[in-house]
Design a protein around this motif. Sequence first.
Motif, short mmCIF file in Angstrom:
data_model
loop_
_atom_site.label_atom_id
_atom_site.label_comp_id
_atom_site.label_asym_id
_atom_site.label_seq_id
_atom_site.Cartn_x
_atom_site.Cartn_y
_atom_site.Cartn_z
N GLN A 1 -0.92 7.52 9.61
CA GLN A 1 0.35 8.21 9.51
C GLN A 1 0.61 8.82 8.13
O GLN A 1 1.64 9.45 7.93
N CYS A 2 -0.32 8.64 7.18
CA CYS A 2 -0.01 9.03 5.81
C CYS A 2 -0.41 10.48 5.52
O CYS A 2 -1.13 11.12 6.29
N TRP B 1 9.39 7.10 11.90
CA TRP B 1 8.87 5.76 12.16
C TRP B 1 9.58 5.14 13.37
O TRP B 1 10.82 5.05 13.40
N VAL C 1 -2.40 -3.38 8.53
CA VAL C 1 -1.62 -2.59 7.60
C VAL C 1 -2.36 -1.30 7.23
O VAL C 1 -1.78 -0.20 7.21
N VAL C 2 -3.68 -1.42 6.97
CA VAL C 2 -4.45 -0.23 6.60
C VAL C 2 -4.48 0.78 7.74
O VAL C 2 -4.33 1.99 7.53
N ILE D 1 -2.17 10.34 -0.01
CA ILE D 1 -2.19 8.89 0.16
C ILE D 1 -3.52 8.46 0.78
O ILE D 1 -4.11 7.44 0.40
N VAL E 1 -6.27 5.58 -0.55
CA VAL E 1 -6.75 4.46 0.26
C VAL E 1 -8.27 4.51 0.41
O VAL E 1 -8.97 3.49 0.30
N ILE F 1 -1.23 2.58 7.94
CA ILE F 1 -0.99 3.50 6.82
C ILE F 1 -1.80 4.78 6.99
O ILE F 1 -1.27 5.90 6.93
#
Length: 1065
Positions: free
Chosen positions: A185-186, A346, A178-179, A190, A194, A182
């Motif tokens: 693409q963030c 996405w 998940v990290v 954001i 993180v 994220i």
Amino acid sequence: MLSLPVGNLSIAPPKDVHSIPVIASWIVAMMGNGSLCLQYVRDSFTAIKSFYHPSNMGDFQEGLIQFLVRLTQSFVDRVHLESKADRLWQFNPPPSYRLTEQDITDFVNCVKECVFISIFNKTNLKDAAKAFRNLAMLRPELVVSPIVEQLFSSVDMSNARTVTNVKDDTTEIELTSVVTGIVQQCSSKIFQVVREKIMNFLVASSFTPRVSKLLTDLVQPILEANPIETLKYLMPQTCERIEKIVHDSETTILTDHKGDMELTWCLILFSKLLEARGDTLLIYKSMILSVFHRCIHIIHKESYEAVAYAAKNLLQSLSYVYPIDYRLTVENIDEPFIDFLPIRAWGQPVEFDKLQPQFHIPSPEEVDFACEFVETFIYPELTLLNEKSSNMSNDERLRSLTIVHFIALGCLRMVPRIESEEVLDFALTVAPVDFKYKAQYTVCAKEPKFKENLRMRLIIDIGKLLANDYAKLNNDFDILKYSFENKLSGRRYHPRFVIIKRLAKEIQSFSIDNYQSLTKIDKQVILKLVELSINRYSQVRCIAQIYLFTMLQRYVFSYNVVVDRILGLLNAPGEADHDEIKGCLYVLLGDDAFFLPTKHSWPLLEKLWPSIARTTHATKISTQILIDQIVEKITKQFDIPAIIEDTNAISIRAAVALWRPLELKEVEIHDQIREEHNQANIQSYNNLMETLNLICNNDRLTWRQQERTVVFISLLLQKHVPIPSSCIRTFSNFLVHDNVKLRMGLFRNFGSAFVDHFMEQLYALIREKIIEIQEGSQRVAAEIVAGMIRGSKYWTLDELWSKLTPFLNELCMNLSSEAVLNWGCCFWFAVADVDPRRTYHTVEFMRSLINTPSTANTFIETSRWNLVDQLRNFEWRIPGVWHEVNAHAKDLLEHPYKAVRECIASVLGTSLSHDITLPNGQSIRHPSVNLFFDGIHERLQRAIDICEKAPLEAFIEQIEYVCKSSKWHARRAAIEFVQHMIFCVLGLCAIVLSSPYDIPIHIPRALMLLCEHSHDPNLIRKSIKNALSEFRRTHHDSWHEHREKFTEDQLVILADVLISPNYYA
């Protein structure tokens, strides 16, 4: 199939285990079109759902999850095939038989619960993920949302305790995935959030091995996404921390085998940070070199392995070409959402010409840093190994070798090939292989400079090859591509970052495979690998063989280097070393990409095949199995090379169009070389055939060696060059050889050319009058006929059967007890695994045996029906024949001889065994069981009517009187009458007892007929009583289910009989 435990008992798997993929495909094939199959699948999963729970551990779980994977994959494949519009070469099912949208939804709902449970099974997580992926392709709206909710519930970055106290690896994998998704693409905002969360996590966590791995896994995604920011916060602190730990411990930490847990974790984190982009590491050069100077001599295994990985990562980051942007889109994701909404990108594919990839290209400063690092750290280790190796402990030597190994892995792509003379005499060719200009490629902005060729130094000092990471990169890409592949989405589009991963793979491949022709150094390496491949230690052999096959596949004709060594081992006189022979055979067996015995080289085959055929060194079971595997692989993969090679006019014109017209002198030289090549091929072919023939006729060979040799000769048969006459004589002699496997193949290879010559001998064999040799004569005749039928080409069968039919008719009228088994085997071999449409002559002859007039010879009758029973090999594929056989056989159930009745009953059972009802309610074209029972019922009723017209006791008295008559015709008539009256009752009893644990549709009717005669005279009553008693015993446990198959009246009649005084009398 699944061997699930019952209570505390483990159920041993059955001997005949059905394949899970086959079962899964079969189940999916039965779904749709109103079938109840899906309901049965749902009931099955309900029954076994508890076995999928992660706490229910056992070996059975692998099979359970494999069943999920195969079932879902088969369903996806079926949906994919049924949705294709252009189905030219595959079966195209009618629309009414295809899966509907509701079928797909029902299937996903049926399976998804067990799939969700399986995802938390840590031992089979990857397979469970495959099953989930298949469901997501079918109905993403039903499965993606629930799994996303579970994932987000496990990602709580603010609660370190929750994450550090996880009980399995599942949460770690979910979290890092998940990290990664994220941060790649963030937006920048954001990413900052993180990064701060992860930094806080680093500060607050303890240094247990489990947490250490999780922390480094969390650092990697933010390092890839923004290496400048990540290194700014982590690199100085990490280097200072390492320096402080080493300084505080003075010199003890260097020689402490137990190590320091905090230092080990810091070194692992340090090695991860060195995976950052090369240009971002330059400003930390002094820090990096200082850490290596401090820690490279640490003797603790985990610590020096972390240092070794750090060295490799640093060199690869500095000197490799690789993509640096894996985002889904090239748009600026920091723009306001009104201009660009990132969620729209996405999962979207990208056109290749709009990819806009960005790459890291090593700069001159990076190349200089890499060269300085290599010369600073690898040469002291090499000097240490050369000068003090004998005085070093095993741990010290392993540390030094590990450091050298990983530095070499990181830098060898910068090191040019060793200058050496090329090997050019591998194979005769019509085209020159030498060329004036050779392409030189570089992937760096500056040519690396070393004080010597490091490859040569390593070969001299270390004496072994070094591996590379390309295989891992290739495997990672395949997994990534598989994850995003969707058969149901139409064209094969991929997201941007998947295509960039493919580019990274191709760049790595280009860097590794940037080779030229084989040199003498390469030849020496291959010969060294051959010696290691036959080493006494199996692990050494396995690793060496992997690299040997890689090199032999890379360089064309390089297999000629190893041939002489292999031949020397196979042909060595006396007793050979078992390990060397085993290694040699494994080299011959090769792998999926390289297999020496089928190379297209007649000189090679001339030398190698005879050595394989006659080797006497395979004395143990393991080596015998290896030789059998080699021969089997040859039979599957060998396609005979061209002996006479020629170039037609069309090819010449095409070559001229691509290149230029050839001058007359060039054509003449080409023709001369080609003729010499063809003559050499012919000579090698003849020598090979003659040598194999001599081996075949060697009396000292074992039967296994003879079989191998005959297989080789059979594979070499062709039509372009005459076959040596000695080989033809050998094949003829094999027709009467003691070994049955050497007695097939003549008619397959030569067609009907020898039929006339054999027919005269066949008649002589079956007409043999000398009793002592009759069995042998019949056996020879049966084998010849089986070979004639099995081996003959389909277009020669008319001619063959015009001569075989009268011969077989004569044979069937004069069969002996000794010959029946041989002729049964003859017909079985002739039709086994053959399409009945291709061998209809054989089918027709076997069918015609039912029309042969009956004889008084019981043995002839039973033999004839046994031959008819060989039609069972065709199973359901001959419905018309089964109808005719069934119609004829059921009229002979009252045959006066028991042996004949049993044979006829066996044939009848086979003819009725394929009467099934298809899911759409239609029946297939085979004989009907219900119609057969109706006929039996009518015949039984006629016998009953006869009994009711006169007292049965009077009939029995008359029968007893007739049976004592001196006239055999009267006795035979009485027996036939008894058969009509009694044997139909026995038949009904057999029908009832044929289904001991269920109630087919015909059983209630059969039971009612038996109940009607439960009060008949003792002989009939006793048979019925025994049958009903056994029926009650076998159906008692599930009677609450079985009773539903009966009407109320039938249940009353059955209960009255089972509890009546007569039943217990």
